[in-house]
Design a protein around this motif. Structure first.
Motif, PDB file in Angstrom:
ATOM      1  N   SER B 106      13.820 -32.682 -23.429  1.00  0.00           N
ATOM      2  CA  SER B 106      14.095 -31.270 -23.166  1.00  0.00           C
ATOM      3  C   SER B 106      15.131 -30.783 -24.170  1.00  0.00           C
ATOM      4  O   SER B 106      16.293 -31.193 -24.129  1.00  0.00           O
ATOM      5  CB  SER B 106      14.606 -31.092 -21.737  1.00  0.00           C
ATOM      6  OG  SER B 106      14.917 -29.738 -21.495  1.00  0.00           O
ATOM      7  N   LEU B 107      14.695 -29.938 -25.094  1.00  0.00           N
ATOM      8  CA  LEU B 107      15.563 -29.401 -26.136  1.00  0.00           C
ATOM      9  C   LEU B 107      16.050 -28.006 -25.755  1.00  0.00           C
ATOM     10  O   LEU B 107      15.236 -27.134 -25.429  1.00  0.00           O
ATOM     11  CB  LEU B 107      14.822 -29.337 -27.472  1.00  0.00           C
ATOM     12  CG  LEU B 107      15.557 -28.646 -28.620  1.00  0.00           C
ATOM     13  CD1 LEU B 107      16.818 -29.415 -29.015  1.00  0.00           C
ATOM     14  CD2 LEU B 107      14.639 -28.467 -29.840  1.00  0.00           C
ATOM     15  N   THR B 108      17.352 -27.823 -25.798  1.00  0.00           N
ATOM     16  CA  THR B 108      17.950 -26.499 -25.572  1.00  0.00           C
ATOM     17  C   THR B 108      18.674 -26.086 -26.832  1.00  0.00           C
ATOM     18  O   THR B 108      19.529 -26.821 -27.343  1.00  0.00           O
ATOM     19  CB  THR B 108      18.940 -26.528 -24.398  1.00  0.00           C
ATOM     20  OG1 THR B 108      18.268 -26.962 -23.223  1.00  0.00           O
ATOM     21  CG2 THR B 108      19.524 -25.140 -24.159  1.00  0.00           C
ATOM     22  N   VAL B 109      18.334 -24.926 -27.367  1.00  0.00           N
ATOM     23  CA  VAL B 109      19.019 -24.372 -28.533  1.00  0.00           C
ATOM     24  C   VAL B 109      19.940 -23.272 -28.038  1.00  0.00           C
ATOM     25  O   VAL B 109      19.492 -22.269 -27.480  1.00  0.00           O
ATOM     26  CB  VAL B 109      18.011 -23.830 -29.566  1.00  0.00           C
ATOM     27  CG1 VAL B 109      18.762 -23.242 -30.759  1.00  0.00           C
ATOM     28  CG2 VAL B 109      17.064 -24.929 -30.001  1.00  0.00           C
ATOM     29  N   ILE B 110      21.234 -23.469 -28.272  1.00  0.00           N
ATOM     30  CA  ILE B 110      22.260 -22.543 -27.764  1.00  0.00           C
ATOM     31  C   ILE B 110      22.536 -21.467 -28.800  1.00  0.00           C
ATOM     32  O   ILE B 110      22.919 -21.776 -29.927  1.00  0.00           O
ATOM     33  CB  ILE B 110      23.548 -23.327 -27.442  1.00  0.00           C
ATOM     34  CG1 ILE B 110      23.238 -24.450 -26.450  1.00  0.00           C
ATOM     35  CG2 ILE B 110      24.616 -22.386 -26.884  1.00  0.00           C
ATOM     36  CD1 ILE B 110      24.325 -25.490 -26.382  1.00  0.00           C
ATOM     37  N   PRO B 111      22.315 -20.183 -28.429  1.00  0.00           N
ATOM     38  CA  PRO B 111      22.514 -19.105 -29.410  1.00  0.00           C
ATOM     39  C   PRO B 111      23.985 -18.972 -29.829  1.00  0.00           C
ATOM     40  O   PRO B 111      24.891 -19.298 -29.062  1.00  0.00           O
ATOM     41  CB  PRO B 111      22.057 -17.843 -28.665  1.00  0.00           C
ATOM     42  CG  PRO B 111      21.283 -18.341 -27.503  1.00  0.00           C
ATOM     43  CD  PRO B 111      21.815 -19.700 -27.155  1.00  0.00           C
TER      44      PRO B 111
END
Lengths: 115, 111
Positions: B106-111
């Motif tokens: 599960s990849l989360t890209v944080i703005p």
């Protein structure tokens, strides 16, 4: 555009009921697959079929059976549903291995809840 | 049969950074390695694949590398964007028919 459709997006059944999940593809694919998707366990293969009336067991076939009477249609059957079969079920299809693409195309999934 | 292990199970990165997901496989006869992306509530879709006669393949911001000797392959995403947030699955196959999938990242890209 490849289209793989599944008969239901959401299904609620009672313990002991017989459950049918149907998958239809329109790309003339030889292979069709049924997966079960659970958090932390990834995609686990239940059964697959490489031709009409042919089937092969995957990693977790217990409690399931399948039917493929027509090339475009692959059904998953839960003979007597149990609560541990509550899951997301994904169908997929592909050409057979060879020079053509191996890509598996997935349906939208059926979230089955057994109570 | 084949056994595919995938790490990490979760990954958070800042927007613009790179993300790397690694998989190992057990069957040296496996020769096809696809990567699928599954956005929340959607179906898995192929994003890139590699065959065993190639060591690396690139498609814009994504690349896959394969080390047959070590039996591992990796997905590299550069200049990550919020729309890259999803679950990524690796898989291995020796016939092009049956796939063995990893457990997902599960990849989360944080703005």
């Amino acid at each position: 555009d490849v289209k793989v459709t599944q008969s239901s997006r959401y299904l609620v059944k009672r313990t002991g009921e017989k459950v049918f999940l149907e998958c239809v593809q329109d790309m003339d694919h030889e292979n069709m697959f049924w997966y079960r998707q659970d958090p932390g366990l990834g995609l686990r293969l239940i059964y697959f079929s490489y031709d009409v009336k042919m089937k092969e067991k995957g990693d977790i076939p217990e409690g399931y059976s399948v039917s493929r009477e027509k090339k475009e249609r692959f059904s998953l059957i839960l003979e007597s549903a149990s609560t541990n079969q509550t899951s997301m079920y994904l169908c997929a299809s592909s050409f057979q291995g060879g020079r053509r693409s191996y890509e598996q195309y997935f349906g939208p999934g059926t979230r089955l809840t057994v109570t | 049969g084949e056994n595919v292990e995938q790490h990490p199970s979760t990954l958070s990165v800042q927007e613009g950074d790179s993300a790397v997901i690694k998989c190992t496989y057990s069957d040296s006869a496996s020769n096809y390695f696809p990567w699928y992306k599954q956005e929340l509530g959607k179906r898995p879709q192929l994003i890139i694949d590699i065959r065993s006669n190639v060591g690396e393949k690139k498609d814009q911001r994504i690349a896959v590398t394969l080390n047959k000797t070590a039996k591992h392959f990796s997905l590299h995403i550069t200049e990550t964007q919020p729309e890259d947030s999803a679950v990524y699955f690796c898989a291995a196959s020796k016939t092009g028919n049956q796939f063995y999938f990893g457990t997902g990242t599960s990849l989360t890209v944080i703005p």
